[in-house]
Design a protein around this motif. Structure first.
Motif, mmCIF file in Angstrom:
data_model
loop_
_atom_site.group_PDB
_atom_site.id
_atom_site.type_symbol
_atom_site.label_atom_id
_atom_site.label_comp_id
_atom_site.label_asym_id
_atom_site.label_seq_id
_atom_site.Cartn_x
_atom_site.Cartn_y
_atom_site.Cartn_z
ATOM 1 N N HIS A 72 59.040 105.295 48.079
ATOM 2 C CA HIS A 72 59.047 104.371 46.220
ATOM 3 C C HIS A 72 58.438 105.871 46.068
ATOM 4 O O HIS A 72 58.155 106.842 46.582
ATOM 5 C CB HIS A 72 57.756 103.052 46.177
ATOM 6 C CG HIS A 72 56.522 103.752 46.693
ATOM 7 N ND1 HIS A 72 55.968 104.276 48.048
ATOM 8 C CD2 HIS A 72 55.394 104.513 46.104
ATOM 9 C CE1 HIS A 72 54.664 104.930 48.194
ATOM 10 N NE2 HIS A 72 54.900 104.967 46.650
ATOM 11 N N VAL A 73 58.406 105.675 45.107
ATOM 12 C CA VAL A 73 58.433 107.546 43.685
ATOM 13 C C VAL A 73 56.511 106.448 42.840
ATOM 14 O O VAL A 73 57.321 105.345 42.156
ATOM 15 C CB VAL A 73 59.517 107.109 42.985
ATOM 16 C CG1 VAL A 73 59.191 108.474 41.567
ATOM 17 C CG2 VAL A 73 60.789 107.887 43.679
ATOM 18 N N ALA A 74 55.720 106.938 42.662
ATOM 19 C CA ALA A 74 54.789 107.350 41.865
ATOM 20 C C ALA A 74 54.709 107.444 41.175
ATOM 21 O O ALA A 74 54.946 109.267 40.749
ATOM 22 C CB ALA A 74 53.632 107.319 42.798
ATOM 23 N N ASP B 229 65.160 93.706 32.171
ATOM 24 C CA ASP B 229 65.079 92.647 32.641
ATOM 25 C C ASP B 229 64.139 91.465 33.158
ATOM 26 O O ASP B 229 63.805 90.863 33.206
ATOM 27 C CB ASP B 229 66.095 91.898 31.777
ATOM 28 C CG ASP B 229 66.700 91.699 30.484
ATOM 29 O OD1 ASP B 229 65.624 92.500 29.394
ATOM 30 O OD2 ASP B 229 67.586 92.178 30.284
ATOM 31 N N ASP B 230 64.720 92.616 34.317
ATOM 32 C CA ASP B 230 64.377 92.161 35.278
ATOM 33 C C ASP B 230 63.256 92.888 36.443
ATOM 34 O O ASP B 230 63.097 93.115 37.684
ATOM 35 C CB ASP B 230 65.365 92.832 36.874
ATOM 36 C CG ASP B 230 65.801 93.857 37.033
ATOM 37 O OD1 ASP B 230 65.849 94.715 35.879
ATOM 38 O OD2 ASP B 230 67.471 94.129 38.030
ATOM 39 N N VAL B 231 61.871 93.554 35.629
ATOM 40 C CA VAL B 231 60.907 93.532 36.137
ATOM 41 C C VAL B 231 60.148 92.492 36.794
ATOM 42 O O VAL B 231 59.861 92.183 36.266
ATOM 43 C CB VAL B 231 60.034 95.210 34.710
ATOM 44 C CG1 VAL B 231 59.086 95.902 35.689
ATOM 45 C CG2 VAL B 231 61.332 95.848 34.762
ATOM 46 N N THR B 232 59.381 93.154 38.158
ATOM 47 C CA THR B 232 58.848 92.274 38.488
ATOM 48 C C THR B 232 56.854 92.935 39.148
ATOM 49 O O THR B 232 57.579 93.596 39.977
ATOM 50 C CB THR B 232 59.649 91.185 39.620
ATOM 51 O OG1 THR B 232 60.820 90.534 39.402
ATOM 52 C CG2 THR B 232 58.618 89.911 40.325
ATOM 53 N N ALA C 296 49.778 100.117 40.543
ATOM 54 C CA ALA C 296 50.765 98.540 40.146
ATOM 55 C C ALA C 296 51.744 98.710 40.910
ATOM 56 O O ALA C 296 52.048 100.106 40.728
ATOM 57 C CB ALA C 296 50.576 98.273 38.653
ATOM 58 N N PHE C 297 53.021 98.492 41.260
ATOM 59 C CA PHE C 297 53.961 98.014 42.522
ATOM 60 C C PHE C 297 54.734 96.996 41.357
ATOM 61 O O PHE C 297 54.245 96.605 41.271
ATOM 62 C CB PHE C 297 53.673 97.849 43.094
ATOM 63 C CG PHE C 297 52.085 99.231 44.100
ATOM 64 C CD1 PHE C 297 52.530 100.665 44.701
ATOM 65 C CD2 PHE C 297 51.008 98.297 44.368
ATOM 66 C CE1 PHE C 297 52.032 101.106 45.101
ATOM 67 C CE2 PHE C 297 50.238 99.177 44.610
ATOM 68 C CZ PHE C 297 50.698 100.053 45.344
ATOM 69 N N VAL C 298 55.506 97.531 40.436
ATOM 70 C CA VAL C 298 56.938 96.723 40.370
ATOM 71 C C VAL C 298 57.988 96.807 40.728
ATOM 72 O O VAL C 298 58.763 97.934 40.979
ATOM 73 C CB VAL C 298 57.119 97.263 38.608
ATOM 74 C CG1 VAL C 298 55.560 97.099 38.120
ATOM 75 C CG2 VAL C 298 57.404 98.522 38.702
ATOM 76 N N ASP C 299 59.057 96.161 41.133
ATOM 77 C CA ASP C 299 60.473 96.066 41.281
ATOM 78 C C ASP C 299 61.150 96.169 40.147
ATOM 79 O O ASP C 299 60.882 95.544 39.592
ATOM 80 C CB ASP C 299 60.419 94.553 42.207
ATOM 81 C CG ASP C 299 60.277 94.184 43.981
ATOM 82 O OD1 ASP C 299 59.948 94.968 44.127
ATOM 83 O OD2 ASP C 299 59.424 93.010 43.763
ATOM 84 N N LEU C 300 62.230 97.060 41.252
ATOM 85 C CA LEU C 300 63.018 97.230 39.985
ATOM 86 C C LEU C 300 64.568 97.025 40.735
ATOM 87 O O LEU C 300 65.141 97.651 41.820
ATOM 88 C CB LEU C 300 63.266 99.104 39.430
ATOM 89 C CG LEU C 300 62.172 98.649 38.208
ATOM 90 C CD1 LEU C 300 61.965 100.481 38.113
ATOM 91 C CD2 LEU C 300 62.589 98.286 37.164
ATOM 92 N N GLY C 301 65.245 96.008 40.661
ATOM 93 C CA GLY C 301 66.175 96.018 41.472
ATOM 94 C C GLY C 301 65.839 95.734 42.178
ATOM 95 O O GLY C 301 64.959 94.869 43.488
ATOM 96 N N GLN D 256 65.194 98.256 44.569
ATOM 97 C CA GLN D 256 63.248 99.536 45.142
ATOM 98 C C GLN D 256 62.336 99.086 44.167
ATOM 99 O O GLN D 256 62.355 98.180 43.417
ATOM 100 C CB GLN D 256 64.050 100.751 44.288
ATOM 101 C CG GLN D 256 66.019 101.583 44.972
ATOM 102 C CD GLN D 256 65.238 101.670 46.333
ATOM 103 O OE1 GLN D 256 64.009 102.268 46.570
ATOM 104 N NE2 GLN D 256 66.302 100.757 47.047
ATOM 105 N N PHE D 257 61.537 99.779 43.983
ATOM 106 C CA PHE D 257 60.333 99.783 43.499
ATOM 107 C C PHE D 257 60.141 100.737 43.446
ATOM 108 O O PHE D 257 60.016 102.361 43.842
ATOM 109 C CB PHE D 257 58.776 98.404 44.556
ATOM 110 C CG PHE D 257 57.931 99.543 44.935
ATOM 111 C CD1 PHE D 257 57.047 99.877 45.150
ATOM 112 C CD2 PHE D 257 58.894 99.401 46.354
ATOM 113 C CE1 PHE D 257 56.347 100.052 46.593
ATOM 114 C CE2 PHE D 257 58.197 100.181 47.398
ATOM 115 C CZ PHE D 257 56.913 100.309 47.244
#
Length: 82
Positions: free
Chosen positions: A5-7, A25-28, A37-42, A44-45
């Protein structure tokens, strides 16, 4: 070998999460703990880390379906595109 991941250093987690959500649109939200906080983007996170004085660290490359739309949304969200 690879990058897990990238911080990204941010001043305010809630503000940073809202910023990402305005662009993608697809941030989880994968999880949140303390100042992280860790967010999924496609597939990757990205780790967002709240710090007192965020430091700009070059640039980050993201894969998007529609570059023009992503740039437009980033600008509307307040990003400065250089």
């Amino acid at each position: 070998m690879g990058i897990n991941h990238v911080a990204v250093e941010v001043g305010d987690l809630d503000e940073a999460l809202a910023f990402f959500e305005r662009i993608f649109d697809d941030v989880t939200l994968r999880g949140r703990s303390g100042w992280m906080a860790f967010v999924d983007l496609g597939d990757q996170f990205v780790a967002l880390e709240a710090v007192d004085a965020p430091v700009a660290a070059g640039h980050y490359g993201l894969v998007v379906d529609d570059r023009d739309d992503a740039v437009r949304r980033a600008r509307e969200a307040g990003a400065r595109i250089v």
